[in-house]
Design a protein around this motif. Structure first.
Motif, mmCIF file in Angstrom:
data_model
loop_
_atom_site.group_PDB
_atom_site.id
_atom_site.type_symbol
_atom_site.label_atom_id
_atom_site.label_comp_id
_atom_site.label_asym_id
_atom_site.label_seq_id
_atom_site.Cartn_x
_atom_site.Cartn_y
_atom_site.Cartn_z
ATOM 1 N N THR A 31 0.871 -1.208 0.064
ATOM 2 C CA THR A 31 0.121 -0.011 0.057
ATOM 3 C C THR A 31 0.793 1.140 0.111
ATOM 4 O O THR A 31 0.623 2.374 -0.663
ATOM 5 N N VAL A 32 1.897 1.145 0.706
ATOM 6 C CA VAL A 32 2.907 2.434 1.061
ATOM 7 C C VAL A 32 3.685 2.405 -0.488
ATOM 8 O O VAL A 32 3.635 3.564 -0.860
ATOM 9 N N LEU A 33 4.223 1.407 -0.971
ATOM 10 C CA LEU A 33 4.677 1.294 -2.270
ATOM 11 C C LEU A 33 3.789 1.999 -3.389
ATOM 12 O O LEU A 33 4.284 2.570 -4.128
ATOM 13 N N LYS A 34 2.420 1.767 -3.338
ATOM 14 C CA LYS A 34 1.424 2.040 -4.281
ATOM 15 C C LYS A 34 1.638 3.662 -4.285
ATOM 16 O O LYS A 34 1.544 4.148 -5.226
ATOM 17 N N SER A 35 1.415 4.316 -2.848
ATOM 18 C CA SER A 35 1.351 5.557 -2.851
ATOM 19 C C SER A 35 2.494 6.438 -3.163
ATOM 20 O O SER A 35 2.432 7.206 -4.096
ATOM 21 N N TYR A 36 3.669 5.814 -3.038
ATOM 22 C CA TYR A 36 5.117 6.177 -3.198
ATOM 23 C C TYR A 36 5.160 6.385 -4.857
ATOM 24 O O TYR A 36 5.774 7.003 -5.392
ATOM 25 N N GLN A 37 4.503 5.044 -5.495
ATOM 26 C CA GLN A 37 4.613 4.952 -7.012
ATOM 27 C C GLN A 37 3.933 5.949 -7.588
ATOM 28 O O GLN A 37 4.290 6.676 -8.730
ATOM 29 N N GLN A 38 2.801 6.431 -7.252
ATOM 30 C CA GLN A 38 2.072 7.662 -7.421
ATOM 31 C C GLN A 38 2.658 8.886 -7.568
ATOM 32 O O GLN A 38 2.661 9.677 -8.549
ATOM 33 N N LEU A 39 3.459 9.038 -6.539
ATOM 34 C CA LEU A 39 4.373 10.119 -6.550
ATOM 35 C C LEU A 39 5.317 10.293 -7.649
ATOM 36 O O LEU A 39 5.660 11.149 -7.836
ATOM 37 N N ASP B 180 5.075 8.738 -10.454
ATOM 38 C CA ASP B 180 4.539 8.807 -11.901
ATOM 39 C C ASP B 180 4.025 10.278 -11.810
ATOM 40 O O ASP B 180 3.957 10.828 -13.149
ATOM 41 N N GLU B 181 3.798 11.019 -10.862
ATOM 42 C CA GLU B 181 3.584 12.476 -10.865
ATOM 43 C C GLU B 181 4.780 13.414 -11.249
ATOM 44 O O GLU B 181 4.628 14.560 -10.975
ATOM 45 N N LYS B 182 5.886 12.557 -11.092
ATOM 46 C CA LYS B 182 7.253 13.646 -11.059
ATOM 47 C C LYS B 182 7.418 14.415 -9.993
ATOM 48 O O LYS B 182 8.145 15.228 -10.036
ATOM 49 N N LEU B 183 6.933 13.708 -8.674
ATOM 50 C CA LEU B 183 7.208 14.495 -7.284
ATOM 51 C C LEU B 183 8.362 14.043 -6.750
ATOM 52 O O LEU B 183 9.215 14.752 -6.059
ATOM 53 N N VAL B 184 8.630 12.710 -6.945
ATOM 54 C CA VAL B 184 9.764 12.095 -6.209
ATOM 55 C C VAL B 184 10.601 11.107 -7.171
ATOM 56 O O VAL B 184 9.824 10.915 -8.210
ATOM 57 N N GLU B 185 11.697 10.859 -6.934
ATOM 58 C CA GLU B 185 12.473 9.990 -7.791
ATOM 59 C C GLU B 185 13.007 9.025 -6.906
ATOM 60 O O GLU B 185 13.293 9.212 -5.805
ATOM 61 N N LYS B 186 13.246 7.814 -7.778
ATOM 62 C CA LYS B 186 13.959 6.445 -6.911
ATOM 63 C C LYS B 186 15.311 6.831 -7.459
ATOM 64 O O LYS B 186 15.853 6.800 -8.318
ATOM 65 N N LYS B 187 16.158 6.362 -6.128
ATOM 66 C CA LYS B 187 17.574 6.290 -6.497
ATOM 67 C C LYS B 187 17.757 4.896 -5.885
ATOM 68 O O LYS B 187 17.855 4.667 -4.833
ATOM 69 N N ARG B 188 18.260 4.117 -6.867
ATOM 70 C CA ARG B 188 18.494 2.746 -6.565
ATOM 71 C C ARG B 188 19.419 2.676 -5.678
ATOM 72 O O ARG B 188 20.428 2.988 -5.606
ATOM 73 N N GLY B 189 19.133 1.836 -4.404
ATOM 74 C CA GLY B 189 19.862 1.640 -3.358
ATOM 75 C C GLY B 189 19.819 2.678 -2.371
ATOM 76 O O GLY B 189 20.384 2.412 -1.313
ATOM 77 N N LEU B 190 19.131 3.885 -2.765
ATOM 78 C CA LEU B 190 19.112 4.889 -1.605
ATOM 79 C C LEU B 190 17.951 5.139 -1.021
ATOM 80 O O LEU B 190 17.764 5.410 0.265
ATOM 81 N N GLY B 191 16.826 4.901 -1.940
ATOM 82 C CA GLY B 191 15.343 5.304 -1.522
ATOM 83 C C GLY B 191 14.750 6.158 -2.468
ATOM 84 O O GLY B 191 15.073 6.336 -3.777
ATOM 85 N N MET B 192 13.794 6.776 -1.983
ATOM 86 C CA MET B 192 12.975 7.887 -3.027
ATOM 87 C C MET B 192 13.168 9.241 -2.265
ATOM 88 O O MET B 192 13.275 9.422 -1.117
#
Length: 129
Positions: free
Chosen positions: A50-58, A60-72
């Motif tokens: 559920t948390v992952l889905k909310s983060y993924q939406q962020l 998708d909206e280009k508000l957050v970026e994933k940095k592999r191995g570091l987080g969002m």
């Protein structure tokens, strides 16, 4: 963040909205990391998916970026992007009802400005006497 959930929308959406509120309020700034999925899931007693889905939406909206191995992390310009969207949403969805109420009650612009500044309208003071 508030730990209560309402039934009006899915929990992942409510989590997303809470993160958006933190960004708009300045509690999360550009470049700040989001709390880990595991921590949020444990703290709010929700499924990590559920948390992952909310983060993924962020993401998708280009508000957050994933940095592999570091987080969002919060993207540069995320707050401005949110402000623009939230202003448009307010003007399209909420303002027509607010304006209709103002007109129905006969509230003047002067009374609105006074109320916004923390004062009370002169009608209210007269009614108290």
């Amino acid at each position: 963040m508030d730990r209560e959930w309402n039934d009006s929308q899915p929990i992942y959406r409510q989590l997303r909205d809470r993160v958006v509120a933190l960004i708009l309020d300045g509690a999360l700034n550009e470049g700040d990391p989001l709390p880990s999925v595991r921590n949020v899931a444990a703290e709010y007693r929700v499924n990590p998916l559920t948390v992952l889905k909310s983060y993924q939406q962020l993401v998708d909206e280009k508000l957050v970026e994933k940095k592999r191995g570091l987080g969002m992390f919060i993207n540069p310009g995320a707050r401005n992007l949110l402000l623009q969207g939230e202003r448009q949403k307010f003007l399209a969805e909420h303002w027509p009802r607010v304006a209709a109420t103002i007109q129905r009650l006969g509230i003047t612009p002067k009374e609105l400005l006074k109320a916004a500044a923390g004062g009370r309208s002169s009608k209210t003071k007269k009614e108290e006497r």
